[in-house]
Design an enzyme around this catalytic site. Structure first.
Site, PDB file in Angstrom:
ATOM      1  N   THR A  33       1.091  -1.085  -0.013  1.00  0.00           N
ATOM      2  CA  THR A  33       0.108   0.181   0.092  1.00  0.00           C
ATOM      3  C   THR A  33       1.068   1.089   0.063  1.00  0.00           C
ATOM      4  N   THR A 115      -2.395  -3.591  19.034  1.00  0.00           N
ATOM      5  CA  THR A 115      -2.091  -2.243  19.619  1.00  0.00           C
ATOM      6  C   THR A 115      -2.914  -1.848  20.862  1.00  0.00           C
ATOM      7  N   ASP A 116      -2.381  -1.089  21.629  1.00  0.00           N
ATOM      8  CA  ASP A 116      -3.043  -0.371  22.739  1.00  0.00           C
ATOM      9  C   ASP A 116      -4.194   0.254  22.811  1.00  0.00           C
ATOM     10  N   GLU A 117      -4.358   0.725  21.567  1.00  0.00           N
ATOM     11  CA  GLU A 117      -5.585   1.350  21.160  1.00  0.00           C
ATOM     12  C   GLU A 117      -6.850   0.649  21.522  1.00  0.00           C
ATOM     13  N   TYR A 139      -9.855   2.465  13.232  1.00  0.00           N
ATOM     14  CA  TYR A 139      -8.815   1.805  13.245  1.00  0.00           C
ATOM     15  C   TYR A 139      -8.797   0.764  14.322  1.00  0.00           C
ATOM     16  N   LYS A 143      -8.794  -3.156  14.552  1.00  0.00           N
ATOM     17  CA  LYS A 143      -7.727  -4.067  15.303  1.00  0.00           C
ATOM     18  C   LYS A 143      -8.429  -4.949  16.401  1.00  0.00           C
ATOM     19  N   ASN A 168       2.756   3.556  21.342  1.00  0.00           N
ATOM     20  CA  ASN A 168       3.041   4.264  20.231  1.00  0.00           C
ATOM     21  C   ASN A 168       4.518   3.980  19.924  1.00  0.00           C
ATOM     22  N   VAL A 195      -0.709  20.684  15.502  1.00  0.00           N
ATOM     23  CA  VAL A 195      -0.890  20.120  16.967  1.00  0.00           C
ATOM     24  C   VAL A 195      -2.494  20.017  17.033  1.00  0.00           C
ATOM     25  N   ARG A 203       0.875  10.134  24.907  1.00  0.00           N
ATOM     26  CA  ARG A 203       1.251   8.778  24.492  1.00  0.00           C
ATOM     27  C   ARG A 203       2.288   8.305  25.054  1.00  0.00           C
ATOM     28  N   PRO A 263     -11.525  13.984  15.503  1.00  0.00           N
ATOM     29  CA  PRO A 263     -12.729  13.555  16.269  1.00  0.00           C
ATOM     30  C   PRO A 263     -12.550  12.149  17.010  1.00  0.00           C
ATOM     31  N   GLY A 264     -13.048  12.258  18.182  1.00  0.00           N
ATOM     32  CA  GLY A 264     -12.855  11.058  18.997  1.00  0.00           C
ATOM     33  C   GLY A 264     -11.663  10.663  19.839  1.00  0.00           C
TER      34      GLY A 264
HETATM   35  P1  NAD Z   1       2.744   0.573   8.297  1.00  0.00           P
HETATM   36  O1  NAD Z   1       1.636   1.470   8.110  1.00  0.00           O
HETATM   37  O2  NAD Z   1       3.932   1.334   8.210  1.00  0.00           O
HETATM   38  O3  NAD Z   1       2.842  -0.863   7.726  1.00  0.00           O
HETATM   39  C1  NAD Z   1       1.756  -1.739   7.439  1.00  0.00           C
HETATM   40  C2  NAD Z   1       2.089  -2.720   6.123  1.00  0.00           C
HETATM   41  O4  NAD Z   1       1.119  -3.636   6.071  1.00  0.00           O
HETATM   42  C3  NAD Z   1       2.563  -1.839   4.886  1.00  0.00           C
HETATM   43  O5  NAD Z   1       3.687  -2.599   4.628  1.00  0.00           O
HETATM   44  C4  NAD Z   1       1.400  -2.367   4.110  1.00  0.00           C
HETATM   45  O6  NAD Z   1       1.498  -2.345   2.573  1.00  0.00           O
HETATM   46  C5  NAD Z   1       0.950  -3.630   4.365  1.00  0.00           C
HETATM   47  N1  NAD Z   1      -0.516  -3.985   4.166  1.00  0.00           N
HETATM   48  C6  NAD Z   1      -1.645  -3.033   4.539  1.00  0.00           C
HETATM   49  N2  NAD Z   1      -2.749  -3.742   4.125  1.00  0.00           N
HETATM   50  C7  NAD Z   1      -2.420  -5.082   3.913  1.00  0.00           C
HETATM   51  C8  NAD Z   1      -3.001  -6.165   3.375  1.00  0.00           C
HETATM   52  N3  NAD Z   1      -4.354  -6.312   3.119  1.00  0.00           N
HETATM   53  N4  NAD Z   1      -2.174  -7.411   3.053  1.00  0.00           N
HETATM   54  C9  NAD Z   1      -0.803  -7.415   2.999  1.00  0.00           C
HETATM   55  N5  NAD Z   1      -0.121  -6.238   3.610  1.00  0.00           N
HETATM   56  C10 NAD Z   1      -0.948  -5.129   3.771  1.00  0.00           C
HETATM   57  O7  NAD Z   1       2.196   0.179   9.939  1.00  0.00           O
HETATM   58  P2  NAD Z   1       3.231  -0.196  11.187  1.00  0.00           P
HETATM   59  O8  NAD Z   1       3.210   1.224  12.120  1.00  0.00           O
HETATM   60  O9  NAD Z   1       4.380  -0.712  10.742  1.00  0.00           O
HETATM   61  O10 NAD Z   1       2.299  -1.142  11.877  1.00  0.00           O
HETATM   62  C11 NAD Z   1       2.390  -2.473  11.972  1.00  0.00           C
HETATM   63  C12 NAD Z   1       1.702  -3.206  12.781  1.00  0.00           C
HETATM   64  O11 NAD Z   1       1.829  -2.974  14.060  1.00  0.00           O
HETATM   65  C13 NAD Z   1       0.110  -2.775  12.584  1.00  0.00           C
HETATM   66  O12 NAD Z   1      -0.505  -4.036  12.776  1.00  0.00           O
HETATM   67  C14 NAD Z   1      -0.172  -1.943  13.506  1.00  0.00           C
HETATM   68  O13 NAD Z   1      -1.631  -2.055  14.033  1.00  0.00           O
HETATM   69  C15 NAD Z   1       0.693  -2.331  14.716  1.00  0.00           C
HETATM   70  N6  NAD Z   1       1.077  -1.344  15.666  1.00  0.00           N
HETATM   71  C16 NAD Z   1       1.534  -0.208  15.299  1.00  0.00           C
HETATM   72  C17 NAD Z   1       2.072   0.897  16.153  1.00  0.00           C
HETATM   73  C18 NAD Z   1       2.585   2.052  15.758  1.00  0.00           C
HETATM   74  O14 NAD Z   1       2.817   2.942  16.640  1.00  0.00           O
HETATM   75  N7  NAD Z   1       2.916   2.292  14.634  1.00  0.00           N
HETATM   76  C19 NAD Z   1       2.026   0.569  17.544  1.00  0.00           C
HETATM   77  C20 NAD Z   1       1.471  -0.648  17.993  1.00  0.00           C
HETATM   78  C21 NAD Z   1       0.805  -1.613  16.993  1.00  0.00           C
HETATM   79  O1  DAU Z   2      -0.882   3.582  20.455  1.00  0.00           O
HETATM   80  C1  DAU Z   2      -0.512   2.783  19.222  1.00  0.00           C
HETATM   81  C2  DAU Z   2      -0.808   3.506  18.134  1.00  0.00           C
HETATM   82  O2  DAU Z   2       0.066   4.543  17.564  1.00  0.00           O
HETATM   83  C3  DAU Z   2      -0.752   2.488  16.783  1.00  0.00           C
HETATM   84  O3  DAU Z   2      -1.717   1.682  17.018  1.00  0.00           O
HETATM   85  C4  DAU Z   2      -1.182   3.244  15.516  1.00  0.00           C
HETATM   86  O4  DAU Z   2      -0.915   2.372  14.337  1.00  0.00           O
HETATM   87  C5  DAU Z   2      -0.148   4.604  15.318  1.00  0.00           C
HETATM   88  O5  DAU Z   2      -0.854   5.280  14.297  1.00  0.00           O
HETATM   89  C6  DAU Z   2      -0.297   5.211  16.698  1.00  0.00           C
HETATM   90  O6  DAU Z   2      -1.568   6.062  16.710  1.00  0.00           O
HETATM   91  P1  DAU Z   2      -1.649   7.326  17.344  1.00  0.00           P
HETATM   92  O7  DAU Z   2      -3.073   8.105  16.718  1.00  0.00           O
HETATM   93  O8  DAU Z   2      -1.540   7.543  18.496  1.00  0.00           O
HETATM   94  O9  DAU Z   2      -0.401   8.184  16.344  1.00  0.00           O
HETATM   95  P2  DAU Z   2      -0.247   9.456  15.563  1.00  0.00           P
HETATM   96  O10 DAU Z   2       1.286   9.597  15.286  1.00  0.00           O
HETATM   97  O11 DAU Z   2      -1.018   9.642  14.504  1.00  0.00           O
HETATM   98  O12 DAU Z   2      -0.547  10.508  16.719  1.00  0.00           O
HETATM   99  C7  DAU Z   2       0.112  10.631  17.820  1.00  0.00           C
HETATM  100  C8  DAU Z   2      -0.445  11.852  18.642  1.00  0.00           C
HETATM  101  O13 DAU Z   2      -0.269  13.220  17.779  1.00  0.00           O
HETATM  102  C9  DAU Z   2      -2.004  11.656  18.745  1.00  0.00           C
HETATM  103  O14 DAU Z   2      -2.581  12.211  20.102  1.00  0.00           O
HETATM  104  C10 DAU Z   2      -2.647  12.608  17.751  1.00  0.00           C
HETATM  105  C11 DAU Z   2      -1.490  13.733  17.618  1.00  0.00           C
HETATM  106  N1  DAU Z   2      -1.251  14.416  16.180  1.00  0.00           N
HETATM  107  C12 DAU Z   2      -1.006  13.497  15.066  1.00  0.00           C
HETATM  108  C13 DAU Z   2      -0.909  13.998  13.925  1.00  0.00           C
HETATM  109  C14 DAU Z   2      -0.610  13.322  12.833  1.00  0.00           C
HETATM  110  C15 DAU Z   2      -1.413  15.722  16.165  1.00  0.00           C
HETATM  111  O15 DAU Z   2      -1.436  16.727  17.203  1.00  0.00           O
HETATM  112  N2  DAU Z   2      -0.888  16.350  15.106  1.00  0.00           N
HETATM  113  C16 DAU Z   2      -0.916  15.676  13.778  1.00  0.00           C
HETATM  114  O16 DAU Z   2      -0.599  16.103  12.893  1.00  0.00           O
END
Ligand code: NAD
Ligand code: DAU
Length: 327
Positions: A33, A115-117, A139, A143, A168, A195, A203, A263-264
């Protein structure tokens, strides 16, 4: 072990492949993707391009595999608020397809990366693995549905499956839609720093390499049917994160712009990793100050990685998400 690692062309999965690739035989299944990039993977990685919700591709990728680690996801909360369809398809249908194939092919072990979410927001204290599932966004709801399917496959068919729930993550190769890389690249370009709301949301930051050691610990030593939290060592308000990035990039605080809240929006995440520490001996190694410095330095040093992203699909997304509020 021969491992099928799904979604490993993304941020966390590619870090995991770097961690275990020398020790284990790895096959990657990734749909590529907008967030999945071949260049995230070490050269020579065996990559099958396909979706986890495609039963034929999944069965082909799973041949001869001992264990599956499922990272594949749509990972950005804001995009799920805009359109949840791909989230449900990947997290629910995709997870179910992987579980069915793992059972039919007799794969020995399955690990769901979650995820913790799924626990929702917490005002004080920290979530444990027995906290109720109470997701707020499309999301996290999808999950959570994936997690419940994993538990159902354990209870119904006895599949040897566990779940890890991470807080996070931040670190190299994170797509710049997420707070830390977005703020870092904007600060380096002297662009406005968006922000959400009052910026006082909290986080629980986890360096990506620490998450990956936690994931591998649970894969190799975790109990079937159990979930394990993997939380970072430090919590921080968003506005404080932004100010630290400004310091590290030599920017200035006049770039900060408070924009309409998500939102939310969950106010605070906090995870207890006591179970993982007490039962399996895992602990995070990297504190936020050190990890953030390493991360900002990585973005400074790797323009080749982010320059094509910033000028591609991302531009469209950015305009749609932040639009005129940032001019
Ligand atoms: P990312 O968006 O960087 O990567 C997701 C990957 O999944 C991409 O390579 C994408 O091409 C692939 N993908 C998406 N849909 C697919 C499908 N239907 N089939 C096969 N591949 C597909 O995400 P990330 O941040 O590396 O997160 C990885 C995992 O960890 C996720 O399951 C996410 O929920 C979980 N997670 C993320 C965080 C965070 O802070 N980023 C925290 C806790 C858990
Ligand atoms: O907690 C684990 C999760 O952390 C993962 O499951 C998700 O995949 C990952 O995207 C992340 O979710 P968050 O929504 O917490 O991450 P994000 O980086 O989008 O946002 C972090 C915080 O910052 C959140 O409170 C929203 C805020 N934010 C985010 C963006 C993109 C801003 O204030 N401004 C921004 O432009």
């Amino acid at each position: 072990m021969r491992l099928l690692v799904t979604g490993a062309a993304g941020f966390i999965g590619s870090t995991y492949v770097r961690l275990v690739g020398d020790e284990h035989d790895v096959v990657v299944l990734d749909k590529l993707t907008y967030a999945g990039r071949r260049e995230n993977l070490p050269e020579g990685t065996n990559l099958i391009e396909g979706a986890i919700e495609d039963p034929a591709v999944v069965r082909e990728a799973m041949q001869g595999v001992d264990a599956v680690v499922n990272f594949a996801a749509e990972s950005h909360v804001d995009r799920s608020i805009d359109d949840q369809e791909a989230f449900a398809r990947t997290h629910v249908v995709g997870t179910g397809t992987l579980l069915d194939a793992a059972r039919e092919l007799g794969v020995e072990r399955y690990l769901q990366v979650s995820t913790d979410e799924v626990y929702g927001s917490i005002e004080s204290g920290s979530f444990t693995e027995t906290s109720p599932i109470d997701p707020s966004s499309p999301y996290s709801a999808t999950k959570a549905a994936g997690d419940l399917l994993v538990s159902a496959h354990f209870h119904t068919y006895g599949i040897d499956a566990s779940i890890v729930r991470g807080s996070n993550n931040y670190g190299p190769r994170q797509y710049p839609e997420k707070l830390i890389p977005l703020i870092t690249l904007n600060a380096l370009h002297r662009d406005p720093l968006p922000v959400y709301g009052d910026g006082r949301q909290v986080r629980n930051w986890l360096f990506v390499e620490d998450f990956c050691t936690g994931i591998h610990t649970v894969l190799t030593k975790g109990k079937a049917g159990e979930a394990y939290n993997v939380g970072g060592p430090d919590e921080c308000e968003n506005i404080e994160v932004v100010k630290r990035v400004i310091e590290l990039t030599g920017g200035d605080e006049s770039l900060i712009e408070y924009v309409t809240d998500r939102p939310g929006h969950d106010r605070r995440y906090s995870l207890s990793s006591e179970k993982l520490k007490a039962e399996l001996g895992w602990e995070a190694q990297v504190h936020f100050a050190e990890g953030l410095e390493r991360t900002v330095q990585w973005y400074r040093d790797n323009e080749w990685w982010w320059a094509p992203i910033r000028s591609g699909e991302y531009r469209e997304y950015y305009e749609k998400q932040y639009g005129k509020s940032l001019r």
